[in-house]
Scaffold this active site. Structure first.
Site, PDB file in Angstrom:
ATOM      1  N   HIS A   5      -5.663  -4.643  -1.588  1.00 31.11           N
ATOM      2  CA  HIS A   5      -5.599  -3.577  -2.596  1.00 31.11           C
ATOM      3  C   HIS A   5      -5.665  -4.125  -4.019  1.00 31.11           C
ATOM      4  CE1 HIS A   5      -4.816  -0.051  -0.031  1.00 31.11           C
ATOM      5  NE2 HIS A   5      -4.196  -0.903   0.755  1.00 31.11           N
ATOM      6  N   LYS A  20     -12.564  -1.650   0.473  1.00 36.39           N
ATOM      7  CA  LYS A  20     -11.826  -0.832  -0.495  1.00 36.39           C
ATOM      8  C   LYS A  20     -12.580  -0.863  -1.834  1.00 36.39           C
ATOM      9  CE  LYS A  20      -7.410  -1.564   1.902  1.00 36.39           C
ATOM     10  NZ  LYS A  20      -7.713  -0.629   2.960  1.00 36.39           N
ATOM     11  N   SER A  52       0.792  -1.222   0.000  1.00 35.02           N
ATOM     12  CA  SER A  52       0.000   0.000   0.000  1.00 35.02           C
ATOM     13  C   SER A  52       0.825   1.274   0.000  1.00 35.02           C
ATOM     14  CB  SER A  52      -0.937   0.011   1.219  1.00 35.02           C
ATOM     15  OG  SER A  52      -0.188  -0.038   2.420  1.00 35.02           O
TER      16      SER A  52
END
Length: 394
Positions: A210, A241, A182
């Protein structure tokens, strides 16, 4: 109150205040999306993980509102008591289908999922080999387990192989890595990691928080991105996310792994079940992420455009194609000063400095969404251009 404890804490807070400063939460208003309200102003939001723009998707919001009326706000029991609803099983099946796994198990967050995996699957005769830049939740989960621990320098496969060879006496060797890191936006070298896992009969675990919904033709994540479907033994991820920005996390893998976690994983057993409306919204998001590849195509186009624009302005941008774009502003308060200038220009970003990143690696992390319009990206690029005045004065 204990005066000794309070004195120590106040002293440490004063030292932090004089050094890197104290963090404070930014209060925002309005719905999560490509823009956000801050202190009465509307800013282009380049600071969230809403990669596919699903946080404000009308189909998801309508489904959540219906579920709220039909099922209520939340549950006051864990899954092992009376907290399981039909929607939980449906969501777990949907996640498993999305990431190409036999089964999946819901947690209240991916942090909880990562806390619950290692202790449940491993014992003192096992060893965990962890990338040095892995997420804090993986680090904490490893610490809770009785397995031995080895940390290899970020992406250093030679060091990883040395640790694998030196731990030949272990019952199980588990390699764990973020799918996408990240802070840098770089993607794990999954092909090489899979080869090492096969060579040394090691278990491979990936936190794909992610990458889920973002990478791969169907959004299955890092393994699909590299054409390595089925190569990851234990996959963890988040629903907070790309998948609609709601709460929740998951572990996916072989049915025996998932069933073991269902039986003994403490964060699963001793936590209230996910609120049904959130589960309904997450399932809608999973289906949209899988069924609308044009969202990933738009995300990739937005990311490529802004990466090029920032490079043309003379900023140092770490290479890559993930929507995390690290803009390097090394040294002192430069990153914070540029972030403040950008906010004045109508763009929300955050500066990252020590201890979040090493001293000398300060940066602004720009995060792009499929929901950003061309006008919003143009505004952001113009703001970065004007913020170069801060660099000139440094």
């Amino acid at each position: 109150m204990n005066a000794t404890l309070l004195h120590r804490l106040r002293t440490e807070l004063d030292e932090r205040r004089r050094g890197p400063g104290l963090r404070s939460d930014l209060v925002v208003s309005g719905a999560q999306g490509p823009t956000v309200g801050v202190s009465g102003e509307t800013l282009v939001n380049l600071a969230s993980n809403d990669y596919l723009g699903l946080a404000g998707d009308s189909e998801i919001l309508d489904a959540v509102q219906r579920a709220l009326r039909e099922m209520g706000l939340g549950l006051t029991a864990g899954r092992v008591l009376c907290g399981t609803r039909e929607i939980h099983g449906q969501l777990e099946a949907g996640i498993a289908e999305l990431v190409g796994a036999e089964d999946a198990l819901l947690y209240s967050s991916c942090f909880d999922a990562n806390l619950g995996v290692f202790d449940a699957l491993l014992g003192p005769d096992d060893v965990v080999l962890s990338d040095g830049l892995n997420h804090a939740s993986l680090i904490d989960g490893i610490r809770l387990a009785s397995a031995r621990r080895r940390v290899f320098a970020h992406a250093n496969l030679d060091e990883l192989e040395r640790h694998l060879a030196e731990s030949a006496d272990a019952r199980h060797r588990l390699i764990v890595t973020d799918g996408v890191f990240s802070m840098d936006g770089d993607i794990a070298a999954l092909s090489q990691l899979c080869a090492l896992a096969q060579r040394y009969d090691a278990v491979l675990m990936v936190d794909d928080s992610h990458a889920t919904g973002v990478l791969g033709a169907t959004g299955a994540g890092t393994a699909e991105h590299f054409g390595l479907e089925g190569s990851v033994d234990v996959l963890t991820g988040t629903l907070g996310k790309a998948l609609g920005a709601g709460a929740g996390g998951f572990v996916a893998g072989d049915r025996a792994i998932v069933e073991t976690l269902r039986q003994v994983s403490r964060p699963y057993i001793f936590t209230n079940a996910m609120a049904p409306p959130l589960a309904v919204g997450a399932l809608a998001a999973v289906r949209i992420a899988r069924g609308r590849p044009e969202l990933r195509e738009r995300l990739a186009a937005n990311t490529a455009w802004l990466r090029m624009a920032l490079g043309d302005l003379g900023y140092e941008v770490l290479p890559g194609d993930h929507p995390i774009i690290p803009v390097m502003l090394r040294g002192g308060s430069l990153a914070r000063d540029v972030a403040a200038a950008l906010r004045h220009e109508g763009v929300l970003v955050f500066a990252l400095s020590h201890p979040v990143v090493p001293a000398g690696e300060e940066r602004i992390r720009v995060q792009v969404s499929a929901s950003h319009t061309a006008d919003q990206l143009e505004l952001a690029a113009t703001a970065f251009g004007r913020a170069r005045a801060v660099l000139a004065g440094s």
